[in-house]
Write a protein that holds these residues in place. Structure first.
Motif, PDB file in Angstrom:
ATOM      1  N   PRO A   8      -8.114 -23.667 -26.309  1.00  0.00           N
ATOM      2  CA  PRO A   8      -7.515 -23.766 -24.990  1.00  0.00           C
ATOM      3  C   PRO A   8      -8.580 -24.063 -23.924  1.00  0.00           C
ATOM      4  O   PRO A   8      -9.770 -23.999 -24.211  1.00  0.00           O
ATOM      5  CB  PRO A   8      -6.918 -22.374 -24.792  1.00  0.00           C
ATOM      6  CG  PRO A   8      -7.841 -21.479 -25.553  1.00  0.00           C
ATOM      7  CD  PRO A   8      -8.275 -22.270 -26.751  1.00  0.00           C
ATOM      8  N   GLU A   9      -8.136 -24.354 -22.714  1.00  0.00           N
ATOM      9  CA  GLU A   9      -9.097 -24.564 -21.630  1.00  0.00           C
ATOM     10  C   GLU A   9      -9.783 -23.264 -21.265  1.00  0.00           C
ATOM     11  O   GLU A   9     -10.949 -23.247 -20.895  1.00  0.00           O
ATOM     12  CB  GLU A   9      -8.381 -25.122 -20.395  1.00  0.00           C
ATOM     13  CG  GLU A   9      -7.911 -26.550 -20.563  1.00  0.00           C
ATOM     14  CD  GLU A   9      -7.326 -27.107 -19.281  1.00  0.00           C
ATOM     15  OE1 GLU A   9      -6.752 -28.197 -19.320  1.00  0.00           O
ATOM     16  OE2 GLU A   9      -7.451 -26.442 -18.239  1.00  0.00           O
ATOM     17  N   ALA A  10      -9.003 -22.183 -21.325  1.00  0.00           N
ATOM     18  CA  ALA A  10      -9.552 -20.874 -20.986  1.00  0.00           C
ATOM     19  C   ALA A  10      -8.981 -19.842 -21.941  1.00  0.00           C
ATOM     20  O   ALA A  10      -7.837 -19.964 -22.396  1.00  0.00           O
ATOM     21  CB  ALA A  10      -9.218 -20.503 -19.540  1.00  0.00           C
ATOM     22  N   ARG A 102     -14.216 -31.100 -22.688  1.00  0.00           N
ATOM     23  CA  ARG A 102     -14.290 -30.435 -21.383  1.00  0.00           C
ATOM     24  C   ARG A 102     -14.665 -28.961 -21.501  1.00  0.00           C
ATOM     25  O   ARG A 102     -14.986 -28.321 -20.512  1.00  0.00           O
ATOM     26  CB  ARG A 102     -12.973 -30.572 -20.646  1.00  0.00           C
ATOM     27  CG  ARG A 102     -12.706 -31.962 -20.148  1.00  0.00           C
ATOM     28  CD  ARG A 102     -11.587 -31.958 -19.142  1.00  0.00           C
ATOM     29  NE  ARG A 102     -11.492 -33.238 -18.463  1.00  0.00           N
ATOM     30  CZ  ARG A 102     -10.766 -33.445 -17.391  1.00  0.00           C
ATOM     31  NH1 ARG A 102     -10.081 -32.458 -16.861  1.00  0.00           N
ATOM     32  NH2 ARG A 102     -10.721 -34.628 -16.829  1.00  0.00           N
ATOM     33  N   GLY A 103     -14.597 -28.430 -22.710  1.00  0.00           N
ATOM     34  CA  GLY A 103     -15.034 -27.063 -22.902  1.00  0.00           C
ATOM     35  C   GLY A 103     -13.906 -26.049 -22.883  1.00  0.00           C
ATOM     36  O   GLY A 103     -12.814 -26.309 -22.372  1.00  0.00           O
ATOM     37  N   THR A 104     -14.182 -24.901 -23.464  1.00  0.00           N
ATOM     38  CA  THR A 104     -13.298 -23.732 -23.393  1.00  0.00           C
ATOM     39  C   THR A 104     -14.068 -22.620 -22.705  1.00  0.00           C
ATOM     40  O   THR A 104     -15.172 -22.261 -23.148  1.00  0.00           O
ATOM     41  CB  THR A 104     -12.870 -23.258 -24.792  1.00  0.00           C
ATOM     42  OG1 THR A 104     -12.035 -24.238 -25.389  1.00  0.00           O
ATOM     43  CG2 THR A 104     -12.125 -21.934 -24.708  1.00  0.00           C
ATOM     44  N   SER A 105     -13.490 -22.109 -21.634  1.00  0.00           N
ATOM     45  CA  SER A 105     -14.107 -21.006 -20.910  1.00  0.00           C
ATOM     46  C   SER A 105     -13.638 -19.696 -21.523  1.00  0.00           C
ATOM     47  O   SER A 105     -12.451 -19.381 -21.486  1.00  0.00           O
ATOM     48  CB  SER A 105     -13.703 -21.064 -19.435  1.00  0.00           C
ATOM     49  OG  SER A 105     -14.165 -19.916 -18.753  1.00  0.00           O
ATOM     50  N   LEU A 106     -14.567 -18.971 -22.107  1.00  0.00           N
ATOM     51  CA  LEU A 106     -14.248 -17.709 -22.781  1.00  0.00           C
ATOM     52  C   LEU A 106     -14.720 -16.538 -21.937  1.00  0.00           C
ATOM     53  O   LEU A 106     -15.866 -16.484 -21.519  1.00  0.00           O
ATOM     54  CB  LEU A 106     -14.918 -17.650 -24.151  1.00  0.00           C
ATOM     55  CG  LEU A 106     -14.805 -16.325 -24.895  1.00  0.00           C
ATOM     56  CD1 LEU A 106     -13.354 -16.042 -25.269  1.00  0.00           C
ATOM     57  CD2 LEU A 106     -15.684 -16.318 -26.138  1.00  0.00           C
ATOM     58  N   ILE A 107     -13.803 -15.599 -21.713  1.00  0.00           N
ATOM     59  CA  ILE A 107     -14.160 -14.345 -21.041  1.00  0.00           C
ATOM     60  C   ILE A 107     -13.780 -13.209 -21.973  1.00  0.00           C
ATOM     61  O   ILE A 107     -12.635 -13.133 -22.433  1.00  0.00           O
ATOM     62  CB  ILE A 107     -13.438 -14.198 -19.692  1.00  0.00           C
ATOM     63  CG1 ILE A 107     -13.875 -15.310 -18.750  1.00  0.00           C
ATOM     64  CG2 ILE A 107     -13.732 -12.831 -19.080  1.00  0.00           C
ATOM     65  CD1 ILE A 107     -13.140 -15.313 -17.416  1.00  0.00           C
ATOM     66  N   VAL A 108     -14.751 -12.357 -22.254  1.00  0.00           N
ATOM     67  CA  VAL A 108     -14.527 -11.193 -23.105  1.00  0.00           C
ATOM     68  C   VAL A 108     -14.641  -9.947 -22.248  1.00  0.00           C
ATOM     69  O   VAL A 108     -15.698  -9.658 -21.685  1.00  0.00           O
ATOM     70  CB  VAL A 108     -15.543 -11.135 -24.256  1.00  0.00           C
ATOM     71  CG1 VAL A 108     -15.248  -9.929 -25.154  1.00  0.00           C
ATOM     72  CG2 VAL A 108     -15.520 -12.426 -25.064  1.00  0.00           C
ATOM     73  N   HIS A 109     -13.541  -9.216 -22.160  1.00  0.00           N
ATOM     74  CA  HIS A 109     -13.504  -8.008 -21.342  1.00  0.00           C
ATOM     75  C   HIS A 109     -13.944  -6.797 -22.145  1.00  0.00           C
ATOM     76  O   HIS A 109     -13.562  -6.643 -23.308  1.00  0.00           O
ATOM     77  CB  HIS A 109     -12.088  -7.784 -20.808  1.00  0.00           C
ATOM     78  CG  HIS A 109     -11.617  -8.857 -19.890  1.00  0.00           C
ATOM     79  ND1 HIS A 109     -12.057  -8.950 -18.587  1.00  0.00           N
ATOM     80  CD2 HIS A 109     -10.753  -9.881 -20.080  1.00  0.00           C
ATOM     81  CE1 HIS A 109     -11.482  -9.984 -18.006  1.00  0.00           C
ATOM     82  NE2 HIS A 109     -10.678 -10.582 -18.891  1.00  0.00           N
TER      83      HIS A 109
END
Lengths: 110, 118
Positions: A8-10, A102-109
């Motif tokens: 996904p994008e994010a 375009r990349g996938t922006s990954l955020i790990v909480h």
């Protein structure tokens, strides 16, 4: 024309929640598929190169795999420090010009 | 040794001014690439140098953009008469060069120059 689509994008994950990032491609003769990690305000950092379908590479919590149509970057039990944008790049037999997704922006909480 | 370095790290300029961005590749790397990365966008290829061969300028967006590489090492990207749409991060990468493909084309990136055109 060579094309790369990342999905996904994010992506937002909880710490420890494994997932996969996708890089789909069409290319006239794949010579290499590269994965990079990019932290905010920095240049991309090389992670892996895959050359042929069936190949796999691993580094810590990351594992990259390759088929004839796509590559996956599997993240096992991610930690907050894995948060970054992950970029996929093609090198084709038809051109020296690299093609980036375009990349996938990954955020790990935590 | 040292990685790819770029200078300046940040550049703020007024519309219509010329700017020069510098890239110092890894020693021994024959290939050098310039990219542009706009907010939320992927990397846009600009120009490619390989050894002493003529550069591939196919990605340059307009004739206001030019680049040179002196002595096969340091490269300068020049943007003339800057426009607001030129605002972006400009990234430089170097590699050992594309021969038979493979690890020789692993690109190592610099930290980028953030250009802001007011």
């Amino acid at each position: 024309e060579d094309q790369v689509t990342q999905s996904p994008e994010a992506l937002r994950l909880q710490e420890g929640e494994s997932s996969s990032l996708n890089c789909s491609y069409t290319v006239s003769g794949l010579r290499g598929l590269f994965w990079y990690r990019q932290d905010p305000g920095k240049g991309p950092e090389f992670l892996f190169t895959l050359y042929s379908a069936g190949e796999e590479k691993e580094k810590e919590r990351l594992k990259a795999t390759l088929t004839k149509k796509e590559s996956f970057l599997h993240i096992t039990a991610p930690k907050p420090e894995d948060s970054a944008t992950y970029l996929c790049r093609l090198l084709s037999g038809g051109s020296y010009i690299p093609t980036f997704g375009r990349g996938t922006s990954l955020i790990v909480h935590p | 040794g040292a990685g790819v370095s770029q200078s300046p790290s940040n550049k703020v300029t007024e519309k219509g001014k010329d700017v020069e961005l510098r890239c110092d590749p890894i020693s021994g790397h024959t290939a050098l690439y310039w990219y542009r990365q706009s907010l939320g966008q992927g990397l846009e290829f600009l120009i490619y140098f390989q050894g002493n061969s003529a550069p591939d300028k196919s990605g340059l967006p307009s004739d206001r953009f030019s680049a040179e590489r002196t002595g096969g090492s340091v490269s300068t990207l020049t943007i003339q008469r800057t426009q607001q749409e030129d605002s972006a991060v400009y990234l430089c990468a170097s590699s050992l060069g594309v021969s038979a493909g493979g690890s020789t084309d692993t690109q190592y990136f610099g930290p980028g120059t953030r250009l802001t055109v007011l």
